[in-house]
Design a protein around this motif. Structure first.
Motif, PDB file in Angstrom:
ATOM      1  N   TRP A  20       0.830  -1.208   0.000  1.00 31.74           N
ATOM      2  CA  TRP A  20       0.000   0.000   0.000  1.00 31.74           C
ATOM      3  C   TRP A  20       0.859   1.251   0.000  1.00 31.74           C
ATOM      4  O   TRP A  20       1.186   1.802   1.045  1.00 31.74           O
ATOM      5  CB  TRP A  20      -0.945   0.001   1.197  1.00 31.74           C
ATOM      6  N   ILE A  32       0.792   4.864  -0.392  1.00 30.11           N
ATOM      7  CA  ILE A  32      -0.152   5.979  -0.518  1.00 30.11           C
ATOM      8  C   ILE A  32       0.594   7.310  -0.511  1.00 30.11           C
ATOM      9  O   ILE A  32      -0.005   8.362  -0.332  1.00 30.11           O
ATOM     10  CB  ILE A  32      -1.255   5.954   0.548  1.00 30.11           C
ATOM     11  N   ILE A  84       2.285   2.067   4.737  1.00 29.78           N
ATOM     12  CA  ILE A  84       1.243   3.086   4.558  1.00 29.78           C
ATOM     13  C   ILE A  84       1.651   4.369   5.282  1.00 29.78           C
ATOM     14  O   ILE A  84       1.662   5.457   4.713  1.00 29.78           O
ATOM     15  CB  ILE A  84      -0.102   2.589   5.128  1.00 29.78           C
ATOM     16  N   LEU A  85       2.007   4.201   6.557  1.00 30.62           N
ATOM     17  CA  LEU A  85       2.308   5.386   7.371  1.00 30.62           C
ATOM     18  C   LEU A  85       3.606   6.038   6.918  1.00 30.62           C
ATOM     19  O   LEU A  85       3.696   7.259   6.824  1.00 30.62           O
ATOM     20  CB  LEU A  85       2.379   4.992   8.848  1.00 30.62           C
ATOM     21  N   VAL A  86       4.632   5.228   6.617  1.00 25.92           N
ATOM     22  CA  VAL A  86       5.919   5.822   6.233  1.00 25.92           C
ATOM     23  C   VAL A  86       5.782   6.573   4.918  1.00 25.92           C
ATOM     24  O   VAL A  86       6.234   7.717   4.789  1.00 25.92           O
ATOM     25  CB  VAL A  86       7.009   4.735   6.144  1.00 25.92           C
ATOM     26  N   LEU A 124       3.218   7.905   3.649  1.00 25.22           N
ATOM     27  CA  LEU A 124       2.426   9.118   3.832  1.00 25.22           C
ATOM     28  C   LEU A 124       3.205  10.217   4.553  1.00 25.22           C
ATOM     29  O   LEU A 124       3.151  11.390   4.188  1.00 25.22           O
ATOM     30  CB  LEU A 124       1.148   8.820   4.590  1.00 25.22           C
ATOM     31  N   MET A 125       3.954   9.839   5.595  1.00 29.72           N
ATOM     32  CA  MET A 125       4.769  10.834   6.299  1.00 29.72           C
ATOM     33  C   MET A 125       5.725  11.527   5.327  1.00 29.72           C
ATOM     34  O   MET A 125       5.989  12.720   5.425  1.00 29.72           O
ATOM     35  CB  MET A 125       5.587  10.153   7.407  1.00 29.72           C
ATOM     36  N   LEU A 126       6.247  10.744   4.379  1.00 31.26           N
ATOM     37  CA  LEU A 126       7.218  11.309   3.442  1.00 31.26           C
ATOM     38  C   LEU A 126       6.582  12.308   2.471  1.00 31.26           C
ATOM     39  O   LEU A 126       7.291  13.093   1.851  1.00 31.26           O
ATOM     40  CB  LEU A 126       7.923  10.178   2.687  1.00 31.26           C
ATOM     41  N   TYR A 170       4.652  14.745   3.479  1.00 31.06           N
ATOM     42  CA  TYR A 170       4.818  16.021   4.172  1.00 31.06           C
ATOM     43  C   TYR A 170       6.279  16.471   4.094  1.00 31.06           C
ATOM     44  O   TYR A 170       6.568  17.646   3.887  1.00 31.06           O
ATOM     45  CB  TYR A 170       4.360  15.902   5.623  1.00 31.06           C
ATOM     46  N   VAL A 171       7.199  15.523   4.250  1.00 31.24           N
ATOM     47  CA  VAL A 171       8.618  15.872   4.176  1.00 31.24           C
ATOM     48  C   VAL A 171       8.947  16.390   2.769  1.00 31.24           C
ATOM     49  O   VAL A 171       9.653  17.397   2.612  1.00 31.24           O
ATOM     50  CB  VAL A 171       9.495  14.657   4.537  1.00 31.24           C
ATOM     51  N   PHE A 184      -2.824  11.669  -4.633  1.00 32.95           N
ATOM     52  CA  PHE A 184      -3.905  11.076  -3.847  1.00 32.95           C
ATOM     53  C   PHE A 184      -5.075  10.694  -4.745  1.00 32.95           C
ATOM     54  O   PHE A 184      -5.675   9.632  -4.582  1.00 32.95           O
ATOM     55  CB  PHE A 184      -4.369  12.057  -2.766  1.00 32.95           C
TER      56      PHE A 184
END
Lengths: 363, 307
Positions: free
Chosen positions: A86, A88, A147-149, A151-153, A155-156, A282
């Motif tokens: 996943w 995203i 998924i979380l990693v 997505l965090m990237l 913003y970075v 997205f």
């Protein structure tokens, strides 16, 4: 009377293809309700949103122009999603592609060769690839949720681009606007049909979608990844490497998003700015699902999603509604799709009366 | 030193509070086996609903209530898709986040230039007069105290009550829970709604207390960080609190560093919470046993009583 879901013996093929159409129809119906609720004449609003944007040659060119990054990214993502990988964070990978490709264009302002654009596309693909490699590496090495990693990237990546265009890459003659110099002509996609903005990036996207189709439908590796998504245990038993599945699944999306990023800065934008995408990364997730994770379906879904973008712009101008209405419709489309997908696996039965609760507990 | 310490602690606790609410709510949902990736969307819709209601009514409490209801309404949509219609939970959660982003941006357009007065902090009588600790811990917004209360209540509910035991059983094995007569789907619905309401309060805190204004996409990834926090906390309420304040501290770092005139690009400092999330996820996921022992067994798996 009550509804009851009854599992089908096998998933319905017909419903698999019908449900995106059902979802589209439901989205249009919901659109009517939303427009009426906002006090707009529904038919006129419908016309302004879904018809007028594409009732001119220029409008059709814009439709294809905006559909290009969507089909490109969605095809890359679909390769991963089929294997339950996943990614995203395509929006961030798109931004890195724009930074790599755009950085190359800024480093060689005197470039004249027509091959320079090819280098930019390769640089962009590399940027997206590297950004997607982070969640892939962390998932394979440390079992970290991709998924979380990913997505965090996003913003970075957004902050990195903001730093570049506010700082080192800002155009010295740009009146302090957060944007780079304009790219040289050799660093821009050639226009396909003057006077519209449709450019050769569309052909790159089509080519990538074709490659995606070959990979998914005709390659052994693509088959292995499909098995990994449908039955993990079976894939492991057959000796298909799960690490490789994660790598390919993530990197396919990353490279595609990176190329799409170059397509934006070397296409309609022509420079690096603090915002290089209206959320294509997205929206492409929705495109991938609505297209049934199938490149052919994705082409159609990307046109639909592109129409939602154009409709939003048109709604702002003609109906005085915020163009953010696009996001509302995009979300609804995915909701309706997921909802109608119940019909793929289940039959809906109408039962006359609820059976006694005891019976159900025993069953 | 102490003059600096008090504002740092106060700001850290405030910055961590939305994460406490959102992560506690998600924790309960996940304990029942429901993985709702829509926290970001529920927070955003909660934030705009709370802001609009506060502007309209003039009362912050009406705003919090509106945020809570809006968050719960969003989670209900997710529950219908994922629990009744058996949609893939990952896809349905993503859909909820994207929809929430779109809905809140659309609904919030007319309110973008409206400013609100942040409600006054309410010092706890007596306790707030303790030197140092008083101003640090007991001179906060009411919602901060509520977040502590919720952490205690969630902990007691999950580990000290029969209902909590049933909820955890549903998260481990919905089929077994159904077999001994518990309505697994109904319990999952309630847990999901609780998660939505808590995310709504988290959004309300952001838009009417913390900022206090409405900006498109103002949650800035906090919903996703809350999801990471649940993993980081290995599904335990007390650790959610610790993790949330760790992130609150990282968030505040940028403001204090800028205030102190540290010559680092602001964008680098702003990216610290996201990078910290990744680091924390790596540290906690590195040992597969930690996750396997603590994660609810049926997390994210669809369940249909007839199948």
């Amino acid at each position: 009377m009550r509804l009851r879901l009854e599992a089908r013996p096998a998933p319905s093929r017909a419903m698999r293809y019908l449900s995106p159409l059902v979802a589209t129809a439901l989205t249009v119906v919901a659109g009517f309700i939303v427009f009426s609720g906002l006090g707009r004449e529904p038919l006129a609003a419908f016309h302004a949103f879904f018809v007028r944007p594409v009732s001119s040659l220029n409008g059709l060119a814009e439709l294809v122009l905006k559909a290009s990054p969507l089909m490109l990214i969605a095809t890359g993502l679909a390769i991963g999603y089929r294997a339950n990988v996943w990614n995203i964070g395509a929006e961030g990978q798109l931004i890195l592609g724009a930074i790599f490709g755009g950085g190359l264009a800024l480093a060689f302002p005197g470039a004249e060769s027509r091959w320079f654009l090819v280098l930019m596309v390769l640089a962009g693909a590399t940027g997206g690839l590297l950004w997607a490699a982070i969640p892939a590496l962390l998932r394979n090495r440390f079992n970290t949720n991709e998924i979380l990693v990913s997505l965090m990237l996003v913003y970075v990546a957004t902050l990195l681009l903001s730093y570049l265009v506010h700082g080192p890459w800002r155009d010295p003659q740009g009146f302090n606007f957060p944007q780079s110099r304009m790219f040289a002509d050799a660093a821009l996609y050639p226009i396909l049909a003057e006077p519209t903005r449709l450019n050769a990036g569309f052909l790159v996207a089509l080519g990538a979608v074709a490659c995606g189709w070959l990979f998914i439908e005709r390659s052994f590796l693509g088959y292995q990844m499909r098995v990994a998504g449908l039955a993990e245990a079976a894939a492991r038993y057959a000796g298909f490497s799960s690490g490789r599945t994660v790598w390919i699944g993530m990197l396919a999306g990353g490279a595609a998003a990176g190329i799409a990023g170059v397509g934006e800065v070397a296409g309609p934008i022509g420079q690096l700015t603090s915002s290089v995408s209206p959320g294509y990364g997205f929206a492409a997730i929705i495109v991938a699902f609505v297209g049934r994770l199938n490149p052919v379906g994705i082409v159609f879904a990307s046109l639909l999603m592109s129409l939602l973008y154009l409709g939003g712009e048109s709604a702002q101008m003609e109906l005085r509604l915020p163009s953010a209405i696009t996001g509302l419709f995009q979300g609804m489309l995915l909701f309706f799709l997921l909802g109608s997908d119940v019909l793929v696996h289940y039959r809906v039965r109408l039962l006359p009366r609820a059976p006694a609760p005891r019976e159900e507990a025993a069953a | 030193m102490t003059e600096l310490l008090v504002p740092i602690v106060v700001a850290t606790l405030a910055a961590g509070t939305p994460l406490v609410f959102a992560a506690l709510g998600e924790l309960v949902a996940e304990k029942s086996g429901v993985l709702n990736l829509g926290v970001e969307g529920m927070m955003l819709v909660g934030a705009i609903a709370a802001f609009a209601a506060t502007v309209a009514s003039g009362s912050a409490w009406v705003g919090v209530l509106a945020g809570m209801l809006a968050g719960a309404a969003m989670s209900f949509v997710f529950a219908v898709l994922a629990l009744t219609l058996q949609a893939n939970q990952v896809a349905a959660g993503l859909a909820l986040s994207l929809f929430g982003l779109g809905l809140s941006a659309f609904a919030g357009k007319p309110l973008e230039s409206v400013a609100l007065q942040a409600p006054q902090a309410v010092p706890v009588p007596l306790l707030s007069e303790i030197p140092l600790l008083g101003p640090m811990l007991f001179s906060h917004q009411p919602l901060v105290y509520l977040s502590w209360l919720m952490a205690v209540l969630v902990s007691l509910f999950l580990y000290r009550s029969r209902a909590g035991l049933v909820l955890r059983a549903v998260g481990e094995s919905p089929a077994s829970a159904t077999a001994i007569g518990y309505p697994a789907i109904a319990i999952r619905y309630l847990a999901t709604l609780f998660g939505g309401a808590m995310a709504g309060i988290a959004g309300a805190f952001l838009s009417i207390v913390y900022t206090p204004m409405w900006v498109e996409g103002m949650t800035a990834g906090r919903g996703w960080i809350a999801l990471a926090l649940v993993v980081f906390a290995t599904w335990r309420p007390a650790r959610v609190l610790a993790g949330a304040y760790l992130f609150g501290g990282v968030t505040m770092l940028q403001f204090f560093a800028q205030g102190a005139g540290v010559a680092v690009a602001s964008q680098l400092l702003s990216s610290l919470p996201y990078l910290a999330t990744i680091v924390v996820l790596v540290l906690i996921s590195r040992n597969p046993h930690t996750i396997r022992l603590n994660a609810p067994v049926s997390l994210g798996k669809p369940y249909h009583p007839d199948a």
